[in-house]
Design a protein around this motif. Structure first.
Motif, mmCIF file in Angstrom:
data_model
loop_
_atom_site.group_PDB
_atom_site.id
_atom_site.type_symbol
_atom_site.label_atom_id
_atom_site.label_comp_id
_atom_site.label_asym_id
_atom_site.label_seq_id
_atom_site.Cartn_x
_atom_site.Cartn_y
_atom_site.Cartn_z
ATOM 1 N N PRO A 1 0.804 -1.234 0.000
ATOM 2 C CA PRO A 1 0.000 0.000 0.000
ATOM 3 C C PRO A 1 0.831 1.276 0.000
ATOM 4 O O PRO A 1 0.313 2.350 -0.277
ATOM 5 N N TRP A 2 2.127 1.172 0.340
ATOM 6 C CA TRP A 2 2.972 2.373 0.403
ATOM 7 C C TRP A 2 3.424 2.829 -0.979
ATOM 8 O O TRP A 2 3.869 3.953 -1.135
ATOM 9 N N ALA A 3 3.301 1.973 -1.960
ATOM 10 C CA ALA A 3 3.738 2.331 -3.310
ATOM 11 C C ALA A 3 2.644 3.135 -4.013
ATOM 12 O O ALA A 3 1.459 2.962 -3.748
ATOM 13 N N SER A 4 3.054 4.005 -4.900
ATOM 14 C CA SER A 4 2.128 4.771 -5.738
ATOM 15 C C SER A 4 2.647 4.703 -7.169
ATOM 16 O O SER A 4 3.829 4.408 -7.395
ATOM 17 N N PRO A 5 1.797 4.969 -8.160
ATOM 18 C CA PRO A 5 2.273 4.913 -9.552
ATOM 19 C C PRO A 5 3.490 5.798 -9.827
ATOM 20 O O PRO A 5 4.460 5.327 -10.437
ATOM 21 N N PRO A 6 3.510 7.076 -9.389
ATOM 22 C CA PRO A 6 4.718 7.877 -9.640
ATOM 23 C C PRO A 6 5.958 7.303 -8.961
ATOM 24 O O PRO A 6 7.041 7.297 -9.545
ATOM 25 N N LEU A 7 5.800 6.821 -7.733
ATOM 26 C CA LEU A 7 6.940 6.253 -7.026
ATOM 27 C C LEU A 7 7.429 4.981 -7.706
ATOM 28 O O LEU A 7 8.639 4.747 -7.823
ATOM 29 N N ALA A 8 6.503 4.168 -8.182
ATOM 30 C CA ALA A 8 6.879 2.935 -8.879
ATOM 31 C C ALA A 8 7.656 3.257 -10.158
ATOM 32 O O ALA A 8 8.665 2.604 -10.465
ATOM 33 N N LEU A 9 7.194 4.246 -10.895
ATOM 34 C CA LEU A 9 7.908 4.650 -12.104
ATOM 35 C C LEU A 9 9.299 5.173 -11.760
ATOM 36 O O LEU A 9 10.284 4.845 -12.437
ATOM 37 N N ALA A 10 9.388 5.962 -10.688
ATOM 38 C CA ALA A 10 10.686 6.492 -10.260
ATOM 39 C C ALA A 10 11.639 5.366 -9.868
ATOM 40 O O ALA A 10 12.835 5.401 -10.203
ATOM 41 N N LEU A 11 11.132 4.363 -9.166
ATOM 42 C CA LEU A 11 11.970 3.227 -8.794
ATOM 43 C C LEU A 11 12.449 2.467 -10.025
ATOM 44 O O LEU A 11 13.604 2.030 -10.093
#
Length: 338
Positions: free
Chosen positions: A50-60
């Motif tokens: 739940p801590w992940a978000s689409p922008p954060l996933a793309l950044a990773l």
């Protein structure tokens, strides 16, 4: 959607010391693995939380691509399209058909005007930049309709070469990444309503995955509007592909039909008119959002520095100009009419 191919493992004599350590094989409990695979696995598992978000996933994904690299590039490239399609269908279980029809009516004029306007502008600017007709048409279709999905569908109709497909895909994927991070900020700064922002996302952001990611960050109503309008827009792949075959005088080509959109419609109708299905809605939507988050991680992990450099300045210039014009024009019209 199709990802670009990058070298997963640099040659040992060309890699710095820390990179060699990442790619060095290790054995634990009889299993052979590399630290590169471990890093990928940790990022992947985080994207399921739940801590992940689409922008954060793309950044990773982008961070991984620029540093350790993606050790499973072939597998993630194959999985991305299917994961995106199943995620779109899952979102349908959270939609109401009556609201979707209303959103579709609002977006249809913007959709038609932006598609034909983008294709015409792309043709003019592409000729001025001296790009090949096929590259210009692929980038224009990706901007006008639905990014990588449109390029993957139009490419075989054009009989485009692999390098032409790669240039077009690289261009729209980079712009998708920028949009995912910037659109919510602009929307809040301009105090856009949920409907306005959802409509703007659907028109001005290329790929469905990035549209969903940006809209989900803005609000549930924005997500519903953006998804409905974007998928209605994606159906334009069919007439545009047919027009492409005529324009480029291609015979005997196969038109790719985005059948998963009909799965989304079926899920939406079930959720609206079959009460027994509604309790499943929240779970299906949650799974769909996780699917989109993982999809964006896979996309980011495919955008290595080698891929970004291979595109060249002129395709980026064309893609950026088209994107800015579509974004600014649609935003102006939405602010004054919706």
């Amino acid at each position: 959607m199709k990802l670009l191919v990058q070298e997963a493992t640099p040659k040992p004599n060309q890699a710095p010391g820390w990179t060699r350590q990442l790619h060095a094989s290790r054995t634990l409990f009889g299993q052979v693995f590399t630290l590169q695979q471990v890093v990928f696995g940790l990022f992947f598992v985080f994207c399921l939380t739940p801590w992940a978000s689409p922008p954060l996933a793309l950044a990773l994904g982008l961070l991984l691509a620029q540093t350790a690299g993606n050790p499973f590039i072939t597998q993630t490239r194959k999985a991305t399209a299917k994961l995106l399609q199943f995620s779109v269908i899952g979102l349908g279980f959270g939609m109401n058909a009556h609201a979707a029809v209303q959103a579709g009516k609002t977006g249809i004029v913007f959709t038609i005007a932006s598609i034909f306007g983008t294709l015409l502008l792309g043709f003019v600017v592409g000729r001025w930049l001296g790009l090949s007709r096929r590259v210009v048409h692929l980038i224009s279709c990706g901007t006008a309709i639905c990014g990588g999905s449109a390029i993957a569908a139009i490419g075989p109709v054009l009989r485009a070469k692999d390098e032409e497909m790669s240039v077009a895909l690289g261009t729209v994927f980079v712009l998708n990444a920028l949009a995912l991070f910037t659109f919510p900020t602009i929307g809040h700064a301009l105090h856009l309503t949920q409907q306005q922002f959802g409509l703007w996302c659907a028109i001005a952001i290329h790929d469905t995955s990035s549209v969903v990611g940006a809209a989900a960050a803005y609000g549930s109503q924005a997500l519903a509007v953006a998804t409905t309008v974007k998928l209605a827009r994606a159906l334009w792949i069919i007439p545009v592909a047919l027009g492409t075959a005529l324009l480029f005088k291609q015979k005997g080509v196969k038109i790719t039909v985005p059948y998963f959109i009909f799965g989304f419609i079926a899920a939406m109708l079930l959720n609206t008119f079959v009460p027994a299905v509604r309790p499943l809605g929240p779970a299906m939507v949650s799974l769909a959002k996780i699917g989109f988050t993982v999809t964006l991680f896979f996309i980011g992990a495919g955008l290595s520095a080698k891929v970004l450099r291979s595109v060249g300045i002129r395709p980026y210039a064309l893609g950026t100009l088209l994107w800015l014009v579509v974004s600014a024009a649609s935003l102006y019209l939405i602010l004054h009419t919706v």
